[in-house]
Write a protein that holds these residues in place. Structure first.
Motif, mmCIF file in Angstrom:
data_model
loop_
_atom_site.group_PDB
_atom_site.id
_atom_site.type_symbol
_atom_site.label_atom_id
_atom_site.label_comp_id
_atom_site.label_asym_id
_atom_site.label_seq_id
_atom_site.Cartn_x
_atom_site.Cartn_y
_atom_site.Cartn_z
ATOM 1 N N THR A 462 -3.326 -6.749 -14.087
ATOM 2 C CA THR A 462 -2.219 -7.709 -14.091
ATOM 3 C C THR A 462 -1.834 -8.083 -12.664
ATOM 4 O O THR A 462 -2.237 -7.406 -11.704
ATOM 5 N N ASN A 463 -1.037 -9.141 -12.564
ATOM 6 C CA ASN A 463 -0.598 -9.587 -11.236
ATOM 7 C C ASN A 463 0.302 -8.550 -10.557
ATOM 8 O O ASN A 463 0.621 -8.682 -9.395
ATOM 9 N N MET A 464 0.726 -7.521 -11.284
ATOM 10 C CA MET A 464 1.558 -6.478 -10.694
ATOM 11 C C MET A 464 0.714 -5.285 -10.241
ATOM 12 O O MET A 464 1.237 -4.210 -9.995
ATOM 13 N N GLY A 465 -0.577 -5.447 -10.247
ATOM 14 C CA GLY A 465 -1.435 -4.353 -9.800
ATOM 15 C C GLY A 465 -1.612 -3.274 -10.848
ATOM 16 O O GLY A 465 -2.081 -2.177 -10.565
ATOM 17 N N ARG A 466 -1.250 -3.607 -12.073
ATOM 18 C CA ARG A 466 -1.415 -2.621 -13.132
ATOM 19 C C ARG A 466 -2.842 -2.686 -13.669
ATOM 20 O O ARG A 466 -3.380 -3.766 -13.901
ATOM 21 N N CYS A 467 -3.445 -1.536 -13.837
ATOM 22 C CA CYS A 467 -4.770 -1.451 -14.436
ATOM 23 C C CYS A 467 -4.596 -0.693 -15.752
ATOM 24 O O CYS A 467 -4.285 0.498 -15.754
ATOM 25 N N ALA A 468 -4.714 -1.433 -16.876
ATOM 26 C CA ALA A 468 -4.435 -0.817 -18.182
ATOM 27 C C ALA A 468 -5.688 -0.849 -19.042
ATOM 28 O O ALA A 468 -6.473 -1.799 -18.972
#
Ligand code: ATP
Length: 546
Positions: A462-468
């Motif tokens: 995601t654009n928030m640097g989340r890797c899910a």
């Protein structure tokens, strides 16, 4: 909804126009041996049924290349478990051989009460369907987790059912090669049903009655904790390799963990090869010879199933009508303090133990500690350092959404996150959990790589640097089963060499190995490195003051 849909170019696929493509071995040519097998009637295995004959319910199992769904036959209202396999994925991942082995071995074993029955197979354009006997009471692993140590009466009874079922398999020339508590299910009456024959070895007919120690060449299949030493050292299996796995399962039932465990396959293999296991002090004395006689490096030194049935642990088992008996209720183990602790074993038992095991037994006696090994992906606790997030705790809808009425997958995926966050890149991956990789050490390769448990997931950045990493659960709902912030400076991202599609997320206490299966690796490399660089540069900037 098929996550992989549209990701594999159609031109890369073989021609499935032939409806019998899988059913008659067009891919995996039948050997002479297969032709020599008794033929099952086409009404039993064949195209008599279609998906429209069933009402599909919840997903009850998630394998590495299949989903198992509960289903009800519209005519008979009988319940089944239908294993749904994605043809594209099977072909792409070279799993055709295993799919055919599963069908062929289950057909051969049909009718034995301890083994899940295969009633029908059929297919449509995208999927293969295996209609299986439904085992509604779940996996043995569930009960081990629930009760931690199972009561002795249950361990004895279920050990007997498992052993009898293995004996039957072997008499039919089948070595299972992946016996473990996840593959031992319970039916309505709490009798066992062994499943998952995808990695079975089908022996040439002349070997059906061969001694248990006879070895056959084998690829590296199975699960690290239950694999026998001969596979690791000589790439061979024998019927007694299943007996080894049987002993590991029984050990886990009584102690809560398999005898050879560790954070990664390499550690486990070293323990297996040096027979490094602990016998907890309150283990019932009658069980000890079971382990000390089976955990031997030489297959010829292990007892045959016929001999095992004579062991004193099974002295009051009535073998002929096991599956007609009422199983003892599964409960927690209540140690009987009249049992003799392991460190006062008679010398004959002790001489069967290796020095390491004996030392382990003594240590176990002193500390009475039993370590439980249940690998688990971490989730929310890793999110603490997510930048731009006001709170580490997820919003109410977080982690769940339904798929219905979504015009595109990306919009759907966005629903998994807060409104100010959106998916910038998604990719189908295989995810495995392992111990952190020390700096400079190589990515797992060879057999260690083969034994990493891989789970199919969709990775979202995601654009928030989340890797899910997301997967599909009950009622077609997706959920995030592991996630991490790439801005978190303690998360190290490491890519394997340039040719590889793998990268590693090194966390403090564990590591995730991610293998891209969507031809996205170069984009992933760019985006991930960008996020992680900014996180790590903030670490570099802050460390001098710290
Ligand atoms: N007949 C059945 N009745 C009920 N549940 C089942 C049945 N068969 C399979 N399952 C569930 O589905 C899970 C996965 O099934 P299975 O092991 O056959 O798939 P797999 O793709 O071979 O899995 P893996 O990759 O983990 O070896 C099982 O562990 C079990 O929980």
């Amino acid at each position: 909804m098929d996550l992989d849909r549209n990701r594999v170019p159609m031109s890369a696929l073989p021609d499935y126009a032939d409806p019998d493509y899988f059913d008659h071995g067009a891919v995996n040519k039948q050997t002479d041996y297969h032709r020599s097998l008794p033929k099952h009637s086409s009404s039993h295995i064949g195209s008599a049924k279609t998906p429209n004959d069933y009402i599909f319910g919840d997903i009850i199992g998630d394998g590495s290349y299949s989903k198992v769904k509960r289903a009800t036959d519209k005519r008979s209202w009988k319940e089944y478990a239908i294993k749904v396999l994605d043809k594209r994925y099977i072909v792409k991942e070279n799993k055709v051989k295993y799919v055919n082995i599963e069908r062929d071995s289950m057909m051969r074993l049909n009718g034995y009460p301890g083994i899940a029955r295969l009633f029908h197979t059929f297919q449509d354009d995208l999927k293969l369907y295996y209609v299986l006997e439904y085992a509604p009471n779940g996996e043995l692993l569930h009960y081990i987790k629930k009760y931690r140590f199972l009561n002795e009466a249950s361990v004895q009874f279920y050990a007997a059912e498992i052993l009898s079922s293995i004996e039957f398999m072997h008499s039919c020339g089948i070595i299972h090669r992946d016996l473990k508590p996840e593959n031992i299910l319970f039916d309505h009456n709490m009798h066992i049903k062994i499943t998952d024959f995808g990695t079975a070895k089908i022996l040439p007919p002349k070997y059906a009655n061969s001694p248990d120690s006879t070895m056959f060449s084998s690829s590296f299949v199975g699960t690290a904790e239950y694999v026998a030493p001969e596979l690791l050292s000589k790439q061979v299996v024998s019927k007694s390799s299943d007996v080894w796995a049987f002993a590991c399962v029984v050990f886990q039932m009584i102690t809560g963990s398999p005898p050879f465990h560790g954070r990664d396959p390499g550690v486990i293999f070293r323990k297996i090869m040096s027979l490094d296991y602990d016998l907890p002090k309150l283990m019932p004395i009658e069980m000890v010879p079971l382990f000390t006689s089976i955990f031997r490096l030489q297959t010829t030194e292990r007892p045959s199933i016929r001999e095992l049935k004579q062991f004193s642990f099974f002295h009051d088992i009535s073998w002929n009508d096991l599956f007609f008996q009422t199983p003892p209720p599964l409960q927690s183990f209540r140690p009987n303090y009249h049992h003799i602790p392991v460190n006062s074993l008679p010398p004959t038992y002790r001489s069967n133990m290796t020095a390491a095991a004996a030392a382990g037994a003594a240590a176990a006696h002193a500390s009475a500690s039993i370590v439980r090994h249940q690998p688990k992906f971490v989730s929310d606790q890793k999110m603490g350092n997510l930048t731009n997030r006001k709170s580490a705790s997820p919003p109410a809808h977080y982690g769940q959404a339904t798929l219905r009425n979504q015009p595109s997958m990306d919009m759907f995926y966005n629903r998994l996150f807060p409104s100010n966050e959106s998916v910038v890149l998604s990719s189908a991956v295989l995810l495995s959990l392992t111990a952190p990789l020390p700096e400079g050490s190589k990515f797992p390769s060879g057999i260690t790589k083969m034994f990493l448990k891989k789970k199919s997931r969709v990775m979202l950045l995601t654009n928030m640097g989340r890797c899910a990493f997301i997967t599909k659960g009950k009622n077609d709902r997706f959920f995030i089963d592991a996630e991490v912030s790439l801005y978190n400076p303690s998360v190290e991202v490491r890519f394997d060499d340039n040719k590889s599609k793998r990268f590693l997320l090194n966390l403090e206490t564990e590591a995730w190995i991610v293998e891209d299966t969507s031809e996205n690796i170069s984009r992933l490399r760019d985006v991930i490195s960008k996020f992680n660089r900014s996180g790590r540069s903030s670490l570099d900037r802050s460390s001098p003051e710290d």
